[in-house]
Scaffold this motif. Structure first.
Motif, PDB file in Angstrom:
ATOM      1  N   UNK A  98       5.374 -15.482   7.307  1.00  0.00           N
ATOM      2  CA  UNK A  98       6.027 -15.944   6.218  1.00  0.00           C
ATOM      3  C   UNK A  98       6.459 -14.838   5.431  1.00  0.00           C
ATOM      4  N   UNK A  99       7.835 -15.399   5.105  1.00  0.00           N
ATOM      5  CA  UNK A  99       8.305 -14.687   3.877  1.00  0.00           C
ATOM      6  C   UNK A  99       7.498 -14.635   2.219  1.00  0.00           C
ATOM      7  N   UNK A 100       6.421 -14.888   2.310  1.00  0.00           N
ATOM      8  CA  UNK A 100       5.770 -15.530   0.629  1.00  0.00           C
ATOM      9  C   UNK A 100       4.987 -14.523   1.738  1.00  0.00           C
ATOM     10  N   UNK A 101       4.016 -14.484   2.058  1.00  0.00           N
ATOM     11  CA  UNK A 101       3.075 -13.487   2.660  1.00  0.00           C
ATOM     12  C   UNK A 101       3.301 -11.993   2.674  1.00  0.00           C
ATOM     13  N   UNK A 102       4.795 -11.490   3.127  1.00  0.00           N
ATOM     14  CA  UNK A 102       5.571  -9.978   3.402  1.00  0.00           C
ATOM     15  C   UNK A 102       5.982  -9.762   1.849  1.00  0.00           C
ATOM     16  N   UNK A 103       6.010 -10.979   1.175  1.00  0.00           N
ATOM     17  CA  UNK A 103       6.709 -10.500  -0.840  1.00  0.00           C
ATOM     18  C   UNK A 103       4.872 -10.066  -1.071  1.00  0.00           C
ATOM     19  N   UNK A 104       4.642 -10.626  -1.084  1.00  0.00           N
ATOM     20  CA  UNK A 104       2.613 -10.667  -1.677  1.00  0.00           C
ATOM     21  C   UNK A 104       1.783  -9.535  -1.237  1.00  0.00           C
ATOM     22  N   UNK A 105       1.984  -8.885   0.033  1.00  0.00           N
ATOM     23  CA  UNK A 105       1.816  -8.261   0.460  1.00  0.00           C
ATOM     24  C   UNK A 105       2.097  -7.150  -0.214  1.00  0.00           C
ATOM     25  N   UNK A 106       3.875  -6.711  -0.266  1.00  0.00           N
ATOM     26  CA  UNK A 106       4.354  -5.939  -1.481  1.00  0.00           C
ATOM     27  C   UNK A 106       4.136  -5.456  -2.414  1.00  0.00           C
ATOM     28  N   UNK A 107       4.288  -7.165  -3.436  1.00  0.00           N
ATOM     29  CA  UNK A 107       3.821  -7.002  -4.600  1.00  0.00           C
ATOM     30  C   UNK A 107       1.611  -5.762  -4.149  1.00  0.00           C
ATOM     31  N   UNK A 108       1.530  -6.253  -3.303  1.00  0.00           N
ATOM     32  CA  UNK A 108      -0.195  -6.364  -3.761  1.00  0.00           C
ATOM     33  C   UNK A 108      -0.102  -4.556  -3.706  1.00  0.00           C
ATOM     34  N   UNK A 109       0.445  -4.707  -2.857  1.00  0.00           N
ATOM     35  CA  UNK A 109       0.197  -2.951  -2.470  1.00  0.00           C
ATOM     36  C   UNK A 109       0.972  -1.881  -3.311  1.00  0.00           C
ATOM     37  N   UNK A 110       1.660  -2.484  -4.325  1.00  0.00           N
ATOM     38  CA  UNK A 110       2.341  -1.732  -5.595  1.00  0.00           C
ATOM     39  C   UNK A 110       1.555  -2.068  -6.424  1.00  0.00           C
ATOM     40  N   UNK A 111       0.863  -3.266  -7.051  1.00  0.00           N
ATOM     41  CA  UNK A 111       0.042  -2.847  -7.779  1.00  0.00           C
ATOM     42  C   UNK A 111      -1.240  -1.711  -7.410  1.00  0.00           C
ATOM     43  N   UNK A 112      -2.166  -1.812  -6.520  1.00  0.00           N
ATOM     44  CA  UNK A 112      -3.243  -1.389  -5.595  1.00  0.00           C
ATOM     45  C   UNK A 112      -2.867   0.345  -6.193  1.00  0.00           C
ATOM     46  N   UNK A 113      -1.152   0.899  -6.036  1.00  0.00           N
ATOM     47  CA  UNK A 113      -1.289   1.972  -5.428  1.00  0.00           C
ATOM     48  C   UNK A 113      -1.099   2.528  -7.192  1.00  0.00           C
ATOM     49  N   UNK A 114      -0.381   1.222  -8.078  1.00  0.00           N
ATOM     50  CA  UNK A 114      -0.255   2.431  -9.096  1.00  0.00           C
ATOM     51  C   UNK A 114      -1.896   1.735 -10.038  1.00  0.00           C
ATOM     52  N   UNK A 115      -2.670   0.804 -10.181  1.00  0.00           N
ATOM     53  CA  UNK A 115      -3.941   0.829 -10.598  1.00  0.00           C
ATOM     54  C   UNK A 115      -5.396   0.815  -9.955  1.00  0.00           C
ATOM     55  N   UNK A 116      -5.358   2.011  -8.534  1.00  0.00           N
ATOM     56  CA  UNK A 116      -6.631   1.480  -8.073  1.00  0.00           C
ATOM     57  C   UNK A 116      -6.704   2.557  -7.147  1.00  0.00           C
ATOM     58  N   UNK A 117      -6.615   3.892  -7.048  1.00  0.00           N
ATOM     59  CA  UNK A 117      -6.795   4.855  -6.102  1.00  0.00           C
ATOM     60  C   UNK A 117      -7.344   4.429  -4.721  1.00  0.00           C
ATOM     61  N   UNK A 118      -9.051   3.962  -5.299  1.00  0.00           N
ATOM     62  CA  UNK A 118      -9.368   3.235  -4.592  1.00  0.00           C
ATOM     63  C   UNK A 118      -9.255   2.710  -2.887  1.00  0.00           C
ATOM     64  N   UNK A 119      -8.892   1.553  -4.110  1.00  0.00           N
ATOM     65  CA  UNK A 119      -8.534   0.080  -3.252  1.00  0.00           C
ATOM     66  C   UNK A 119      -6.956   0.594  -2.324  1.00  0.00           C
TER      67      UNK A 119
END
Length: 243
Positions: A98-119
């Motif tokens: 779904x579009x909701x999953x694609x959006x959530x995956x992208x936002x989640x990955x962006x947040x991980x990239x900036x805040x949690x290097x190991x994740x």
């Protein structure tokens, strides 16, 4: 669609949109390090890493299918993850398609990239592994051996990117785009996708006409064409950088 078609589609779209991402101004939430000041394009390492991550992310929605080849990428680890995703999403081709999953995956990955290097690194490794397995690298009929081969190649690629100083400020874009490409691709099949999940109803494009997964059209035409396009786009994007 088949795994390699999804992966090649993800790589194709990334190679098409990467110059546009690099041209974005280095302001707001997007770190300036994402955009090399002189060349105005992503570095060769970022381009290649992004293509692999986007190709892997184009497989991410199918983690809701425990019997799919992609669920065997890293052996029991990805199989257990697939079972969990299948349960949480309501089965195959539900929430993750779904579009909701694609959006959530992208936002989640962006947040991980900036805040949690190991994740972030765990996600990058998973996406690379999904991409490598999707394009068919492995030993036919040998799931454990294929998983070990995949682990080795994934580790080698990740370490190469790390030693080359590749940053992952673009990770959210790559994961979101790849997931969206998967949804669009499956909308072209006869089963369609619940694009507006949790709203009921599946979309099939063109309207009520869908191709059959794994048939001659996909295997003998779509797959080879996408392979040629990916190779051509890599040559187009990397040649100026090499010069």
């Amino acid at each position: 669609m088949m795994g390699h078609t999804h992966a090649l589609s993800g790589a194709t779209v990334w190679l098409l949109v990467a110059p546009g991402l690099a041209a974005l101004p280095g302001t707001g939430p997007f770190p300036e390090s994402l955009y090399p000041a002189v060349a105005g394009v992503l570095s060769p390492g970022e381009l290649i890493a992004g293509a692999l991550v986007c190709a892997g992310a184009a497989m991410l929605p199918d983690l809701d299918h425990p019997h799919a080849t992609i669920a065997q990428t890293f052996g029991p680890a990805t199989w257990v993850l697939s079972k969990a995703v299948n349960w949480a999403s309501g089965g195959h081709r539900h929430a993750t398609h779904s579009l909701l999953f694609a959006l959530a995956a992208g936002i989640g990955a962006h947040l991980l990239a900036g805040a949690y290097p190991v994740a972030r690194d765990v996600m990058v490794v998973l996406m690379i592994g999904l991409a490598i397995r999707a394009i068919g690298i492995g030993v036919p009929g040998k799931e454990i051996t294929s998983a070990l081969v995949n682990i080795g190649l994934t580790a080698a690629a990740f370490l190469m990117f790390r030693s080359g100083g590749v940053g992952y400020a673009w990770l959210g874009f790559a994961v979101g785009i790849g997931s969206l490409v998967h949804v669009v691709g499956d909308c072209l099949t006869e089963r369609g996708c619940p694009v507006l999940w949790p709203v009921k109803g599946r979309w099939v494009l063109p309207y009520r006409i869908g191709i059959k997964t794994g048939r001659k059209f996909e295997v003998q035409l779509v797959g080879p064409v996408l392979s040629v396009v990916v190779i051509g786009l890599f040559a187009l994007r990397l040649t100026p950088a090499a010069g």
